[in-house]
Write a protein that holds these residues in place. Structure first.
Motif, mmCIF file in Angstrom:
data_model
loop_
_atom_site.group_PDB
_atom_site.id
_atom_site.type_symbol
_atom_site.label_atom_id
_atom_site.label_comp_id
_atom_site.label_asym_id
_atom_site.label_seq_id
_atom_site.Cartn_x
_atom_site.Cartn_y
_atom_site.Cartn_z
ATOM 1 N N ILE A 250 4.347 2.021 4.445
ATOM 2 C CA ILE A 250 5.772 1.769 4.288
ATOM 3 C C ILE A 250 6.074 0.358 3.813
ATOM 4 O O ILE A 250 7.224 0.041 3.506
ATOM 5 N N TRP A 251 5.040 -0.490 3.690
ATOM 6 C CA TRP A 251 5.263 -1.888 3.313
ATOM 7 C C TRP A 251 5.205 -2.017 1.798
ATOM 8 O O TRP A 251 4.267 -2.585 1.220
ATOM 9 N N THR A 252 6.209 -1.477 1.152
ATOM 10 C CA THR A 252 6.238 -1.351 -0.312
ATOM 11 C C THR A 252 6.221 -2.712 -1.002
ATOM 12 O O THR A 252 5.754 -2.832 -2.138
ATOM 13 N N THR A 311 -3.722 -10.346 5.808
ATOM 14 C CA THR A 311 -2.293 -10.074 5.666
ATOM 15 C C THR A 311 -1.625 -11.063 4.719
ATOM 16 O O THR A 311 -0.653 -10.726 4.046
ATOM 17 N N THR A 312 -2.143 -12.293 4.635
ATOM 18 C CA THR A 312 -1.547 -13.264 3.712
ATOM 19 C C THR A 312 -1.798 -12.898 2.259
ATOM 20 O O THR A 312 -1.177 -13.467 1.363
ATOM 21 N N ASP A 313 -2.702 -11.956 1.997
ATOM 22 C CA ASP A 313 -2.927 -11.477 0.632
ATOM 23 C C ASP A 313 -1.924 -10.403 0.232
ATOM 24 O O ASP A 313 -1.937 -9.936 -0.911
ATOM 25 N N SER A 314 -1.072 -9.994 1.165
ATOM 26 C CA SER A 314 -0.003 -9.063 0.814
ATOM 27 C C SER A 314 1.002 -9.757 -0.097
ATOM 28 O O SER A 314 1.217 -10.959 -0.020
ATOM 29 N N MET A 315 1.664 -8.976 -0.943
ATOM 30 C CA MET A 315 2.577 -9.557 -1.922
ATOM 31 C C MET A 315 3.909 -9.987 -1.318
ATOM 32 O O MET A 315 4.697 -10.659 -1.979
ATOM 33 N N GLY A 316 4.162 -9.623 -0.059
ATOM 34 C CA GLY A 316 5.311 -10.196 0.629
ATOM 35 C C GLY A 316 5.138 -11.682 0.860
ATOM 36 O O GLY A 316 6.097 -12.392 1.164
ATOM 37 N N ASN A 317 3.918 -12.148 0.695
ATOM 38 C CA ASN A 317 3.611 -13.572 0.813
ATOM 39 C C ASN A 317 3.646 -14.264 -0.542
ATOM 40 O O ASN A 317 3.076 -15.335 -0.717
ATOM 41 N N LEU A 318 4.293 -13.621 -1.496
ATOM 42 C CA LEU A 318 4.456 -14.187 -2.837
ATOM 43 C C LEU A 318 5.918 -14.069 -3.251
ATOM 44 O O LEU A 318 6.447 -12.967 -3.361
ATOM 45 N N GLU A 319 6.564 -15.185 -3.433
ATOM 46 C CA GLU A 319 7.923 -15.224 -3.962
ATOM 47 C C GLU A 319 7.938 -16.149 -5.175
ATOM 48 O O GLU A 319 6.936 -16.807 -5.488
ATOM 49 N N THR A 320 9.067 -16.196 -5.869
ATOM 50 C CA THR A 320 9.165 -17.028 -7.068
ATOM 51 C C THR A 320 10.378 -17.937 -6.976
ATOM 52 O O THR A 320 11.511 -17.466 -6.816
ATOM 53 N N ILE A 321 10.119 -19.225 -7.044
ATOM 54 C CA ILE A 321 11.200 -20.209 -7.095
ATOM 55 C C ILE A 321 11.834 -20.121 -8.480
ATOM 56 O O ILE A 321 11.123 -20.114 -9.490
ATOM 57 N N VAL A 595 10.103 -2.963 14.412
ATOM 58 C CA VAL A 595 9.218 -2.923 15.574
ATOM 59 C C VAL A 595 7.765 -3.202 15.193
ATOM 60 O O VAL A 595 6.931 -3.462 16.059
ATOM 61 N N ASP A 596 7.443 -3.150 13.925
ATOM 62 C CA ASP A 596 6.100 -3.483 13.464
ATOM 63 C C ASP A 596 6.082 -4.775 12.647
ATOM 64 O O ASP A 596 5.285 -4.940 11.727
ATOM 65 N N GLN A 597 6.999 -5.672 13.000
ATOM 66 C CA GLN A 597 7.020 -7.035 12.464
ATOM 67 C C GLN A 597 7.301 -7.116 10.961
ATOM 68 O O GLN A 597 6.739 -7.946 10.242
ATOM 69 N N GLY A 598 8.172 -6.269 10.479
ATOM 70 C CA GLY A 598 8.626 -6.350 9.102
ATOM 71 C C GLY A 598 10.088 -5.942 9.038
ATOM 72 O O GLY A 598 10.629 -5.407 9.994
ATOM 73 N N ASP A 599 10.710 -6.205 7.894
ATOM 74 C CA ASP A 599 12.111 -5.822 7.745
ATOM 75 C C ASP A 599 12.366 -5.277 6.346
ATOM 76 O O ASP A 599 11.438 -4.834 5.675
ATOM 77 N N VAL A 600 13.616 -5.330 5.903
ATOM 78 C CA VAL A 600 14.037 -4.623 4.686
ATOM 79 C C VAL A 600 13.257 -5.068 3.450
ATOM 80 O O VAL A 600 12.832 -4.242 2.642
ATOM 81 N N HIS A 601 13.084 -6.364 3.284
ATOM 82 C CA HIS A 601 12.349 -6.841 2.114
ATOM 83 C C HIS A 601 10.908 -6.345 2.150
ATOM 84 O O HIS A 601 10.360 -5.914 1.130
ATOM 85 N N CYS A 602 10.287 -6.384 3.320
ATOM 86 C CA CYS A 602 8.907 -5.915 3.452
ATOM 87 C C CYS A 602 8.772 -4.448 3.063
ATOM 88 O O CYS A 602 7.734 -4.024 2.553
ATOM 89 N N GLY A 603 9.811 -3.664 3.326
ATOM 90 C CA GLY A 603 9.742 -2.228 3.098
ATOM 91 C C GLY A 603 10.257 -1.763 1.757
ATOM 92 O O GLY A 603 10.380 -0.551 1.531
ATOM 93 N N THR A 604 10.563 -2.690 0.864
ATOM 94 C CA THR A 604 11.097 -2.323 -0.454
ATOM 95 C C THR A 604 10.450 -3.181 -1.538
ATOM 96 O O THR A 604 9.698 -4.107 -1.264
ATOM 97 N N ASN A 605 10.774 -2.869 -2.780
ATOM 98 C CA ASN A 605 10.379 -3.704 -3.912
ATOM 99 C C ASN A 605 11.441 -3.558 -4.991
ATOM 100 O O ASN A 605 12.258 -2.624 -4.944
ATOM 101 N N THR A 606 11.437 -4.458 -5.964
ATOM 102 C CA THR A 606 12.462 -4.416 -7.005
ATOM 103 C C THR A 606 11.876 -4.660 -8.395
ATOM 104 O O THR A 606 10.977 -5.485 -8.560
ATOM 105 N N ILE A 607 12.405 -3.930 -9.345
ATOM 106 C CA ILE A 607 12.149 -4.187 -10.759
ATOM 107 C C ILE A 607 13.321 -5.015 -11.281
ATOM 108 O O ILE A 607 14.485 -4.676 -11.035
ATOM 109 N N ARG A 608 13.035 -6.099 -11.988
ATOM 110 C CA ARG A 608 14.093 -6.993 -12.452
ATOM 111 C C ARG A 608 14.019 -7.185 -13.965
ATOM 112 O O ARG A 608 12.995 -6.903 -14.594
#
Length: 615
Positions: A250-252, A311-321, A595-608
């Motif tokens: 579920i951690w899309t 877990t730090t290799d997950s892409m939730g640990n990558l954002e763009t300034i 309850v498993d230490q994630g939220d909306v951003h963790c469970g979704t992704n976006t095409i921009r």
């Protein structure tokens, strides 16, 4: 395409320059989207590639008609997963991604004159393709392809694309294309330098065009999450339907990162979307970017580590300034930002930095249980001089909200206002009061100290970002939140229920290291020093949301205490976003993700949609 060595290039040059004729090959060196064969705008410094001048081309790694994708099964190894794509052979399936190459018509040739093309550059020969345009299509220019005198007199109409992207220690994307014309004893030669475009990640100034999520599968909370997400995305004005992956991961956000490549074109930028699989080789869901997302406009890449990955290799640990200029250096595509633990950076950082455009900013996420940057920061488009602001979690502000509630004599009200939903089934909700939350600390670490320590660690990262970008305090918006070593707990029939199971099914948990099996439902509390503790969002973390537009954010509903009919934490969150003109759409995610230490951003992704050139 056959390579030519530096020694061979020099040797050819010594043979002569062709007194009666001249070889000239050109590309879009000035990056205006056209090749100028009648003027001189693409002539100057065309054999030298720099950050600001020099021709670009694309890696043509889409999968037209899913020719390759349909053959991906479980038996296909990760090593072979990316071997088949539109440019993996010598057939041109997707000519819209060819970058132009042209030769200036050459006069004064005898009928016996011939022309050949060669390439030079470390690793380039196996990674570029050159095609010749005919009225009925494109023909591959092999290493033994010979152009006739008539071809050379008319001028060559060529196209170039890549079989691969820039990769650390393998290929930096550079290539020189050489044209050699022979006419009897006379030889004329010329060359032009090009480089494959970088793979770039999206920033939030690029507006969302589609949201992706993992489908419900057998899990009731996820079904409600997806249903609510579809309604909220539609409400935000995003026309493309929410894309749903199959499976239980579920951690899309974590198993891939949407990106893109682009080059100048005659009518604007030419873009190929590129889905970047996480470097977690033990996470099979990442394979879906190859089997499900590729098309004639979408490619995929992977850069896998040698093990399962952290877990730090997950892409939730990558954002763009977002784009900015600082200390005389411009970053028109922005900069990637990742979190490290104990000085160890995510493996993907090597790939990102090999692109040489979005120089990575590294912050410390070692104080977080999951360790992702999306747990405490977010970037938003804004109507200020910079064009964007940074939202950052403020644990002390969240703590102050609870303290004021207690001081007002309301410490006995429920700290969590979330109601029960039919999708909850047998799962229970915590009944803690505000007083009980504030008294936490006899089991692990003191609740007040946890907020102060989290705030200290977050501020240290804010200071790093300020140094790296020139960001000022006026462009930083603080969002009330709360951290602790665990979220709320509740007891059903005398047993802890952390939501790991739903109707007999086991969740895919946040930490990829734990993803091999279900999490133990027995937790042994222990007192820890602050510096040894790992923290997670106590209430659903509002910053861990989705930037839907330049005025709307989708955030997890915190379900804070209700005073006078209003959720006081949600009100404070909404007020923080209103400072920069944003409306918050709250999304329920308690049992689906929180309850498993994630939220909306963790469970979704976006095409921009990229709007401005990176070059």
């Amino acid at each position: 395409m056959r390579p030519i060595s530096k020694a061979a290039v020099l040797a050819l040059g010594l043979l002569g320059t062709g007194r009666g004729f001249k070889a000239t090959i050109l590309a879009d060196t000035n990056r205006d989207g056209r090749v100028d064969v009648t003027g001189d705008t693409d002539m100057a410094d065309k054999q030298i590639w720099t950050d600001t001048r020099g021709a670009l081309f694309l890696a043509n790694i889409g999968d037209t008609q899913q020719r390759c994708s349909v053959h991906i099964t479980e038996s296909v190894s990760d090593h072979d997963l990316d071997k088949c794509h539109d440019a993996s052979d010598n057939v041109q399936r997707n000519a819209k991604y060819l970058a132009p190459l042209k030769s200036v018509p050459c006069s004064g040739l005898s009928s016996a004159a011939t022309g050949r093309l060669f390439v030079s550059g470390l690793g380039a020969a196996d990674r570029v393709r050159i095609f010749r345009k005919f009225h009925n299509g494109w023909v591959y220019v092999a290493s033994d392809y010979v152009f006739s005198a008539r071809d050379l007199e008319a001028g060559l109409d060529l196209g170039i694309d890549g079989r691969d992207v820039r990769r650390p220690g393998v290929w930096d994307g550079r290539v020189k294309v050489h044209l050699v014309i022979r006419d009897g004893a006379e030889i004329a030669m010329d060359a032009v330098a090009l480089r494959v475009a970088p793979v770039l990640t999206h920033h939030h100034l690029q507006l969302a065009s589609q949201v992706l999520v993992t489908g419900a599968g057998t899990r009731s909370p996820q079904a409600k999450f997806v249903q609510d997400l579809q309604a909220n995305v539609k409400k935000a004005g995003i026309e493309w339907p929410v894309y749903q992956f199959p499976g239980d991961d579920i951690w899309t956000q974590d198993f891939f990162e949407p990106g893109y490549m682009s080059i100048p074109g005659p009518h604007g930028a030419i873009m190929l979307r590129v889905m970047i699989r996480s470097s977690q080789g033990g996470r099979p869901t990442g394979r879906m970017v190859f089997s499900m997302l590729r098309s004639d406009t979408v490619g995929a890449v992977q850069f896998l580590g040698n093990d399962w990955g952290d877990t730090t290799d997950s892409m939730g640990n990558l954002e763009t300034i977002p784009p900015h200029t600082h200390n005389g250096k411009s970053y028109p595509a922005g900069r990637t930002i990742v979190g490290s633990r104990n000085g160890l950076r995510p493996y993907m950082t090597n790939f990102l930095n090999a692109q040489e455009v979005q120089a990575t900013v590294n912050v410390d996420t070692g104080f977080l249980l999951i360790g992702h940057v999306d747990e405490f920061l977010q970037f938003l488009p804004a109507k200020n001089a910079r064009g964007w602001v940074m939202m950052v979690n403020d644990p002390m502000a969240g703590f102050e909200i609870l303290q004021k509630t207690k001081a007002a004599g309301l410490g006995a009200i429920k700290a969590l206002s979330r109601p029960s939903f039919p999708s909850d089934k047998s799962q229970c909700l915590p009944s803690d009061t505000v007083d009980e939350v504030l008294r936490r600390g006899d089991r692990t670490v003191n609740f007040a100290n946890a907020q102060a320590y989290s705030a200290l660690r977050i501020q240290a990262n804010v200071d790093i970002i300020k140094r790296e970008t020139g960001l000022e305090d006026a462009d930083i918006i603080r969002v009330p939140t709360l951290f602790y070593t665990e979220s709320f707990e509740c007891s059903c029939n005398g047993e802890d229920d952390d939501g790991d199971e739903d109707n007999g099914g086991t969740l895919v948990v946040k930490d990829i290291v734990e993803a091999a099996g279900p999490r133990s439902k027995t937790r042994t509390p222990r007192r820890r020093k602050l510096q040894d503790a790992l923290f997670t969002a106590f209430y659903p973390g509002s910053i861990n949301g989705v930037v839907l537009s330049d005025t709307q954010v989708l955030a997890p509903n915190p379900w804070g205490p209700v005073v006078n009919g209003k959720d006081i934490i949600a009100e404070a969150v909404a007020a923080a976003y209103r400072k920069v003109g944003y409306t918050v759409i709250f999304q329920e995610d308690w049992f689906s993700h929180h309850v498993d230490q994630g939220d909306v951003h963790c469970g979704t992704n976006t095409i921009r949609n990229p709007t401005t050139p990176w070059w």
